[in-house]
Design an enzyme around this catalytic site. Structure first.
Site, PDB file in Angstrom:
ATOM      1  N   LYS A  22      -6.403  10.944   1.579  1.00 53.41           N
ATOM      2  CA  LYS A  22      -6.237   9.928   0.529  1.00 53.41           C
ATOM      3  C   LYS A  22      -6.024   8.559   1.175  1.00 53.41           C
ATOM      4  CE  LYS A  22      -2.048   9.339  -1.415  1.00 53.41           C
ATOM      5  NZ  LYS A  22      -1.515   7.970  -1.313  1.00 53.41           N
ATOM      6  N   ASN A  23      -5.165   8.514   2.198  1.00 53.97           N
ATOM      7  CA  ASN A  23      -4.771   7.223   2.765  1.00 53.97           C
ATOM      8  C   ASN A  23      -5.771   6.653   3.755  1.00 53.97           C
ATOM      9  OD1 ASN A  23      -2.584   7.311   1.124  1.00 53.97           O
ATOM     10  ND2 ASN A  23      -1.119   7.890   2.706  1.00 53.97           N
ATOM     11  N   ARG A  92      -0.547   1.322  -6.307  1.00 53.41           N
ATOM     12  CA  ARG A  92      -0.185   0.183  -5.463  1.00 53.41           C
ATOM     13  C   ARG A  92      -1.272  -0.112  -4.446  1.00 53.41           C
ATOM     14  NH1 ARG A  92       3.922  -1.418  -4.395  1.00 53.41           N
ATOM     15  NH2 ARG A  92       3.409  -1.594  -2.203  1.00 53.41           N
ATOM     16  N   CYS A 116       8.126   1.173  -6.552  1.00 53.50           N
ATOM     17  CA  CYS A 116       7.820   2.528  -7.026  1.00 53.50           C
ATOM     18  C   CYS A 116       9.061   3.369  -6.759  1.00 53.50           C
ATOM     19  CB  CYS A 116       6.584   3.089  -6.318  1.00 53.50           C
ATOM     20  SG  CYS A 116       6.900   3.556  -4.631  1.00 53.50           S
ATOM     21  N   ARG A 121       8.877  -1.863  -1.834  1.00 53.66           N
ATOM     22  CA  ARG A 121       7.519  -1.919  -1.267  1.00 53.66           C
ATOM     23  C   ARG A 121       6.856  -3.289  -1.454  1.00 53.66           C
ATOM     24  NH1 ARG A 121       4.452   3.487  -2.191  1.00 53.66           N
ATOM     25  NH2 ARG A 121       3.432   2.736  -0.311  1.00 53.66           N
ATOM     26  N   ASP A 312       5.823  10.625   5.056  1.00 53.70           N
ATOM     27  CA  ASP A 312       5.150  11.356   3.966  1.00 53.70           C
ATOM     28  C   ASP A 312       5.330  12.864   4.077  1.00 53.70           C
ATOM     29  OD1 ASP A 312       2.293   9.090   3.675  1.00 53.70           O
ATOM     30  OD2 ASP A 312       4.384   8.933   3.074  1.00 53.70           O
ATOM     31  N   ARG A 406      -2.085  12.907  -7.767  1.00 57.96           N
ATOM     32  CA  ARG A 406      -2.484  11.633  -7.150  1.00 57.96           C
ATOM     33  C   ARG A 406      -2.968  11.864  -5.731  1.00 57.96           C
ATOM     34  NH1 ARG A 406       1.319   6.686  -7.709  1.00 57.96           N
ATOM     35  NH2 ARG A 406      -0.503   6.014  -6.535  1.00 57.96           N
TER      36      ARG A 406
END
Ligand code: EPZ
Length: 434
Positions: A22-23, A92, A116, A121, A312, A406
């Protein structure tokens, strides 16, 4: 809204394949804005966040289509440079279009992302960095407006702490600068390397991949590219931790073992076996022989920028430590509020004390823990609750699972393939704590 229902206490066994990261997908999709033309990205995970990024690119004028894990993005003609609040408030990472739009059009207007669950952040490092390149940034009505009066000029940019999306935004903003940009104290995450590889394939001139000092020599123009998203190391780590927590033997295929150095060391310190091949990792919990599972050893962790222990994976590792033999101290050094999962883990019987940025976990025997209804608060906290629910006896129901969707592609299906008794159900009562 759905909830996840788990009958816990069953060991996981089998092989599961990692999805694209995802990132990495989010910055690489945004970076297609830098070069007009038709880009092709392979191994793009189909997630709530990647769908949001596609919608955002379309609002800017790109045309996007997905065929399985291949995403085609045509950014030939952009019709706008504004990322609206309605989209940014749901993701974000929408701020990642700032750098590419500044480079391509010299202008961007992006809704300022709010905080969040895990922290405030801010994006002050991003904005200060853009200003170093000659960008004028103003904040008005909840939006960041970035514009370039003359030309973008290369300069030195220094990050107080290595910011992942900050580094990514400054890389994409500087590739078309006049002159050279040096980014100091840059983030070294593999996802940043994936972005650098993509931009260099587009004709950029970026040196220093995987280091904390990047040199970006501006070029005249970039061309569209066909490239591949790297495997999701956080998804891989989540499955490895789940296998350690439930016992059994799980192989995660299609991954890059070298992207998880800290987690592999920490899992080995708990006493589980970890086998590595070129593109797979296998976790095996040594048989205890008669009388059940061997105790997991308690291990301390401190989250750090890559290659340190990933923030994470902190929540997931904490779920594991709730059943270890001893006391584990978990320091969260990246985000100021990333212990939201503690209250929910306590509902399963976990013994955890929070003292500032440290959580002290006193491991308990599996039999002393028990499934219960819990509520997800953020993406990785959700994964922590899934791991806990899988590994403690009894039924665990996890509400607000949209958080999970997500960042994890088909997690429930993948866990079921590994033997988990897990399903999603429609949630009757939408209330729950506000
Ligand atoms: C990225 O977020 C990831 N998201 C996060 O993953 C990850 O937790 C984080 O990096 C750290 O590894 C994406 O890549 C889309 P940072 P990012 O800027 O870039 C402070 C997930 O679960 N900071 O590296 O937003 C910040 O508050 C998500 O997949 C500033 O103060 O994180 C934090 O304390 C969650 N000012 C620290 O730096 C800034 O301008 C590191 O944040 C930027 C950051």
């Amino acid at each position: 809204m759905d909830k996840i229902v788990i009958e816990g206490g069953r060991p996981l066994a089998g092989t599961v394949r990692a999805s694209g990261a995802k990132n990495a997908a989010l910055p690489l999709m945004a970076a297609t804005l830098v070069a007009p033309g038709s880009h092709v990205l392979h191994n793009v995970p189909d997630l709530r966040d990647t769908r949001t990024m596609l919608r955002l690119l379309e609002t800017l004028g790109a045309s996007c289509e997905r065929q399985g894990t291949i995403v085609r993005i045509d950014t030939t003609s952009l019709t706008g440079a504004e990322a609206p609040y309605e989209l940014v408030k749901t993701m974000r990472a929408s701020v990642l279009v700032l750098g590419p739009l500044i480079a391509r059009t010299g202008y961007a207007r992006v809704s300022l992302p709010g905080g969040c669950a895990i922290g405030a952040r801010p994006i002050d490092y991003h904005l200060r960095g853009f200003e170093q390149l000659g960008v004028i940034t103003t904040l008005a009505e909840g939006y960041v407006e970035a514009s370039v009066d003359t030309v973008l000029k290369g300069n030195v940019v220094y990050f107080d702490t290595p910011s992942v999306t900050g580094t990514e935004n400054l890389i994409t903003a500087s590739v078309l600068c006049r002159g050279t940009t040096v980014i100091k104290n840059a983030a070294r995450e593999p996802e940043v390397g994936n972005l650098i590889d993509m931009l260099n394939a587009m004709g950029a001139d970026i040196e220093g991949r995987d280091s904390d000092r990047l040199t970006v020599r501006g070029v005249e123009r970039l061309r569209p590219v066909e490239t591949e998203i790297i495997p999701d190391r956080i998804e891989v780590g989540t499955f490895l931790i789940a296998a350690a927590a439930t016992g059994g033997e799980v192989t995660v295929a299609g991954c890059v073992p070298g992207h998880l150095p800290a987690l592999i060391e920490k899992l080995r310190s708990t006493g589980v076996d970890i086998g590595e091949t070129g593109d797979s990792l296998t976790v095996r919990r040594k048989d205890a022989g008669a009388g059940g599972r061997p105790a997991l050893k308690s291990v301390d962790i401190r989250t750090m920028p890559y290659p340190g222990f990933p923030t994470d994976l902190q929540a997931q590792f904490m779920a594991l430590m709730t059943q270890a033999d001893g006391v584990s101290v978990i320091h969260e050094t990246i985000f100021e509020n990333r212990f939201m999962h503690v209250a929910e883990l306590r509902r399963l019987g976990a013994e955890i004390k929070v003292d500032g940025s440290a959580a002290i976990v006193t491991g308990r025997r599996r039999e002393e823990l028990c499934g219960a209804p819990v509520m997800a608060t953020d993406l990785r906290a959700s994964a922590s609750l899934v791991i806990a629910g899988l590994s403690v006896p009894g039924t665990t129901e996890i509400s607000r699972v949209y958080h999970l969707e997500r960042g994890y592609e088909n997690m429930v299906d993948k866990l079921r393939e590994l033997g988990a008794a897990i399903r999603t159900e429609r949630e009757e009562n939408q209330a729950g704590a506000t």
